[in-house]
Write a protein that holds these residues in place. Sequence first.
Motif, PDB file in Angstrom:
ATOM      1  N   ASN A  65     -22.371 -72.452 -42.243  1.00 55.94           N
ATOM      2  CA  ASN A  65     -23.143 -72.185 -41.027  1.00 55.94           C
ATOM      3  C   ASN A  65     -23.548 -73.464 -40.294  1.00 55.94           C
ATOM      4  O   ASN A  65     -23.436 -73.547 -39.062  1.00 55.94           O
ATOM      5  N   ASP A  66     -24.027 -74.463 -41.035  1.00 59.04           N
ATOM      6  CA  ASP A  66     -24.460 -75.702 -40.377  1.00 59.04           C
ATOM      7  C   ASP A  66     -23.298 -76.381 -39.668  1.00 59.04           C
ATOM      8  O   ASP A  66     -23.438 -76.869 -38.534  1.00 59.04           O
ATOM      9  N   GLU A  67     -22.148 -76.430 -40.322  1.00 58.38           N
ATOM     10  CA  GLU A  67     -20.986 -77.079 -39.725  1.00 58.38           C
ATOM     11  C   GLU A  67     -20.490 -76.315 -38.505  1.00 58.38           C
ATOM     12  O   GLU A  67     -20.137 -76.915 -37.492  1.00 58.38           O
ATOM     13  N   LYS A  68     -20.494 -74.981 -38.590  1.00 57.88           N
ATOM     14  CA  LYS A  68     -19.948 -74.162 -37.512  1.00 57.88           C
ATOM     15  C   LYS A  68     -20.923 -74.004 -36.355  1.00 57.88           C
ATOM     16  O   LYS A  68     -20.543 -74.088 -35.184  1.00 57.88           O
ATOM     17  N   TYR A  69     -22.195 -73.762 -36.668  1.00 56.30           N
ATOM     18  CA  TYR A  69     -23.158 -73.391 -35.640  1.00 56.30           C
ATOM     19  C   TYR A  69     -24.232 -74.447 -35.384  1.00 56.30           C
ATOM     20  O   TYR A  69     -25.026 -74.294 -34.452  1.00 56.30           O
ATOM     21  N   GLY A  70     -24.281 -75.496 -36.198  1.00 57.00           N
ATOM     22  CA  GLY A  70     -25.322 -76.504 -36.040  1.00 57.00           C
ATOM     23  C   GLY A  70     -26.665 -75.999 -36.519  1.00 57.00           C
ATOM     24  O   GLY A  70     -26.838 -74.822 -36.841  1.00 57.00           O
ATOM     25  N   ASN A  71     -27.629 -76.916 -36.571  1.00 60.23           N
ATOM     26  CA  ASN A  71     -28.982 -76.548 -36.985  1.00 60.23           C
ATOM     27  C   ASN A  71     -30.002 -77.429 -36.276  1.00 60.23           C
ATOM     28  O   ASN A  71     -31.021 -77.814 -36.852  1.00 60.23           O
ATOM     29  N   ASP A  72     -29.699 -77.747 -35.001  1.00 61.95           N
ATOM     30  CA  ASP A  72     -30.596 -78.592 -34.221  1.00 61.95           C
ATOM     31  C   ASP A  72     -31.824 -77.797 -33.791  1.00 61.95           C
ATOM     32  O   ASP A  72     -31.747 -76.582 -33.554  1.00 61.95           O
ATOM     33  N   PRO A  73     -32.963 -78.471 -33.673  1.00 62.07           N
ATOM     34  CA  PRO A  73     -34.212 -77.746 -33.420  1.00 62.07           C
ATOM     35  C   PRO A  73     -34.309 -77.168 -32.010  1.00 62.07           C
ATOM     36  O   PRO A  73     -33.760 -77.715 -31.047  1.00 62.07           O
ATOM     37  N   VAL A  74     -35.032 -76.074 -31.916  1.00 57.67           N
ATOM     38  CA  VAL A  74     -35.387 -75.443 -30.649  1.00 57.67           C
ATOM     39  C   VAL A  74     -36.773 -74.842 -30.806  1.00 57.67           C
ATOM     40  O   VAL A  74     -37.306 -74.750 -31.909  1.00 57.67           O
ATOM     41  N   GLU A  75     -37.343 -74.417 -29.706  1.00 54.51           N
ATOM     42  CA  GLU A  75     -38.534 -73.588 -29.725  1.00 54.51           C
ATOM     43  C   GLU A  75     -38.221 -72.322 -28.929  1.00 54.51           C
ATOM     44  O   GLU A  75     -37.571 -72.395 -27.878  1.00 54.51           O
ATOM     45  N   ILE A  76     -38.644 -71.184 -29.439  1.00 56.49           N
ATOM     46  CA  ILE A  76     -38.502 -69.934 -28.712  1.00 56.49           C
ATOM     47  C   ILE A  76     -39.767 -69.746 -27.882  1.00 56.49           C
ATOM     48  O   ILE A  76     -40.886 -69.821 -28.398  1.00 56.49           O
ATOM     49  N   VAL A  77     -39.592 -69.514 -26.591  1.00 55.12           N
ATOM     50  CA  VAL A  77     -40.719 -69.453 -25.664  1.00 55.12           C
ATOM     51  C   VAL A  77     -41.206 -68.009 -25.531  1.00 55.12           C
ATOM     52  O   VAL A  77     -40.414 -67.105 -25.241  1.00 55.12           O
ATOM     53  N   ARG A  78     -42.506 -67.805 -25.738  1.00 51.01           N
ATOM     54  CA  ARG A  78     -43.103 -66.492 -25.530  1.00 51.01           C
ATOM     55  C   ARG A  78     -43.146 -66.239 -24.021  1.00 51.01           C
ATOM     56  O   ARG A  78     -43.855 -66.916 -23.279  1.00 51.01           O
ATOM     57  N   ASP A  79     -42.380 -65.255 -23.570  1.00 50.51           N
ATOM     58  CA  ASP A  79     -42.209 -65.057 -22.140  1.00 50.51           C
ATOM     59  C   ASP A  79     -41.741 -63.626 -21.909  1.00 50.51           C
ATOM     60  O   ASP A  79     -41.251 -62.957 -22.829  1.00 50.51           O
ATOM     61  N   TRP A  80     -41.835 -63.135 -20.685  1.00 54.54           N
ATOM     62  CA  TRP A  80     -41.426 -61.762 -20.388  1.00 54.54           C
ATOM     63  C   TRP A  80     -39.933 -61.546 -20.554  1.00 54.54           C
ATOM     64  O   TRP A  80     -39.490 -60.414 -20.764  1.00 54.54           O
ATOM     65  N   VAL A  81     -39.131 -62.614 -20.494  1.00 51.10           N
ATOM     66  CA  VAL A  81     -37.687 -62.472 -20.690  1.00 51.10           C
ATOM     67  C   VAL A  81     -37.282 -62.641 -22.152  1.00 51.10           C
ATOM     68  O   VAL A  81     -36.107 -62.471 -22.480  1.00 51.10           O
ATOM     69  N   THR A  82     -38.202 -63.010 -23.009  1.00 51.48           N
ATOM     70  CA  THR A  82     -37.935 -63.053 -24.450  1.00 51.48           C
ATOM     71  C   THR A  82     -38.264 -61.675 -25.010  1.00 51.48           C
ATOM     72  O   THR A  82     -39.428 -61.350 -25.254  1.00 51.48           O
ATOM     73  N   ILE A  83     -37.222 -60.856 -25.185  1.00 50.36           N
ATOM     74  CA  ILE A  83     -37.459 -59.440 -25.460  1.00 50.36           C
ATOM     75  C   ILE A  83     -36.229 -58.813 -26.104  1.00 50.36           C
ATOM     76  O   ILE A  83     -35.094 -59.247 -25.862  1.00 50.36           O
ATOM     77  N   ALA A  84     -36.466 -57.809 -26.931  1.00 53.11           N
ATOM     78  CA  ALA A  84     -35.392 -56.986 -27.481  1.00 53.11           C
ATOM     79  C   ALA A  84     -35.432 -55.638 -26.773  1.00 53.11           C
ATOM     80  O   ALA A  84     -36.429 -54.909 -26.890  1.00 53.11           O
ATOM     81  N   GLU A  85     -34.380 -55.318 -26.024  1.00 52.58           N
ATOM     82  CA  GLU A  85     -34.307 -54.040 -25.329  1.00 52.58           C
ATOM     83  C   GLU A  85     -32.864 -53.745 -24.977  1.00 52.58           C
ATOM     84  O   GLU A  85     -32.032 -54.653 -24.856  1.00 52.58           O
ATOM     85  N   ASP A  86     -32.560 -52.461 -24.823  1.00 51.46           N
ATOM     86  CA  ASP A  86     -31.243 -51.980 -24.433  1.00 51.46           C
ATOM     87  C   ASP A  86     -30.131 -52.553 -25.313  1.00 51.46           C
ATOM     88  O   ASP A  86     -29.034 -52.854 -24.843  1.00 51.46           O
ATOM     89  N   GLY A  87     -30.422 -52.761 -26.599  1.00 45.18           N
ATOM     90  CA  GLY A  87     -29.400 -53.246 -27.514  1.00 45.18           C
ATOM     91  C   GLY A  87     -29.137 -54.728 -27.436  1.00 45.18           C
ATOM     92  O   GLY A  87     -28.160 -55.220 -28.014  1.00 45.18           O
ATOM     93  N   TYR A  88     -29.985 -55.477 -26.748  1.00 44.49           N
ATOM     94  CA  TYR A  88     -29.826 -56.930 -26.611  1.00 44.49           C
ATOM     95  C   TYR A  88     -31.089 -57.640 -27.070  1.00 44.49           C
ATOM     96  O   TYR A  88     -32.207 -57.115 -26.939  1.00 44.49           O
ATOM     97  N   LEU A  89     -30.915 -58.865 -27.555  1.00 50.23           N
ATOM     98  CA  LEU A  89     -32.028 -59.787 -27.756  1.00 50.23           C
ATOM     99  C   LEU A  89     -31.849 -60.900 -26.733  1.00 50.23           C
ATOM    100  O   LEU A  89     -30.881 -61.674 -26.805  1.00 50.23           O
ATOM    101  N   THR A  90     -32.750 -60.936 -25.769  1.00 57.40           N
ATOM    102  CA  THR A  90     -32.712 -61.964 -24.732  1.00 57.40           C
ATOM    103  C   THR A  90     -33.778 -62.994 -25.051  1.00 57.40           C
ATOM    104  O   THR A  90     -34.925 -62.635 -25.350  1.00 57.40           O
ATOM    105  N   LEU A  91     -33.406 -64.277 -24.993  1.00 52.73           N
ATOM    106  CA  LEU A  91     -34.304 -65.340 -25.429  1.00 52.73           C
ATOM    107  C   LEU A  91     -34.407 -66.444 -24.385  1.00 52.73           C
ATOM    108  O   LEU A  91     -33.391 -66.899 -23.841  1.00 52.73           O
ATOM    109  N   ARG A  92     -35.618 -66.860 -24.137  1.00 54.96           N
ATOM    110  CA  ARG A  92     -35.861 -68.115 -23.432  1.00 54.96           C
ATOM    111  C   ARG A  92     -36.189 -69.144 -24.503  1.00 54.96           C
ATOM    112  O   ARG A  92     -37.124 -68.955 -25.290  1.00 54.96           O
TER     113      ARG A  92
END
Length: 246
Positions: free
Chosen positions: A115-142
């Motif tokens: 997984n690390d080699e294929k997808y990396g493991n660099d840091p991020v932060e997930i932003v609490r926001d109205w577009v960060t939501i699970a709906e209609d079969g999707y996970l949308t993330l800011r």
Amino acid sequence: MKTTKFLLASLFVMSMIVLPSCLDDDDYDMSLRYPNALVTVKETADDKLFFQLDDQTTLLPVNINTHPYGGKEVRALVNYKEVDVPSGDFDKAVHVNWIDSIRTKPMAPNLGDQNDEKYGNDPVEIVRDWVTIAEDGYLTLRFRTLWSNMGVTHHVNLIPTNNPENPYEVEFRHDAKGDVGGRMGDGLVAFKLDDLPDTEGETVKLKLIWNAFNGVTKSVEFDYKTRTATPGTNVIAEQRNVIPLN
């Protein structure tokens, strides 16, 4: 949450499909600059364009005659207003002022030790926001991370953790491709969750984990239910995002 507005242009330059308006410059409504909804762009079996606003609500865009993304299902930000015209089989009729697609991807497979080699493991932060939501079969993330001005394409993926105690646990992976300096900036991405087990009409907790900048693994839970059958297509296009993102 859908009524909250923020200026994406302050995070990255937007490139929108802008639809004709009869407003004069002097009468320009500044609220038109902001998205007021996050939707899934779909088509019916007979090629009728519509938007899925949330798990229950569908919108008929009365001023768009052709699919803006070539018939492919994507998540998108829109600015619209409701109009008092017949909506047929859909819940509401709307006039779309502009629409801008979000990078929309399927989930990626868990490759275990690779997984690390294929997808990396660099840091991020997930932003609490109205577009960060699970709906209609999707996970949308800011999400938020460091971006330089060097045009390096960052890769982001969502993989199942294969946790035997929680089949609805997923991990956000970020590969900065060495672009780990610069300024903090935000990106938007949506992942289709149809690789997860069917919740059979029940609402479950979808757990998202990620590698944060403080070196620890963070997590957050979303209410999630497998989406019910709709007349829309199941085809996903990996639409562009205006920041270097894959």
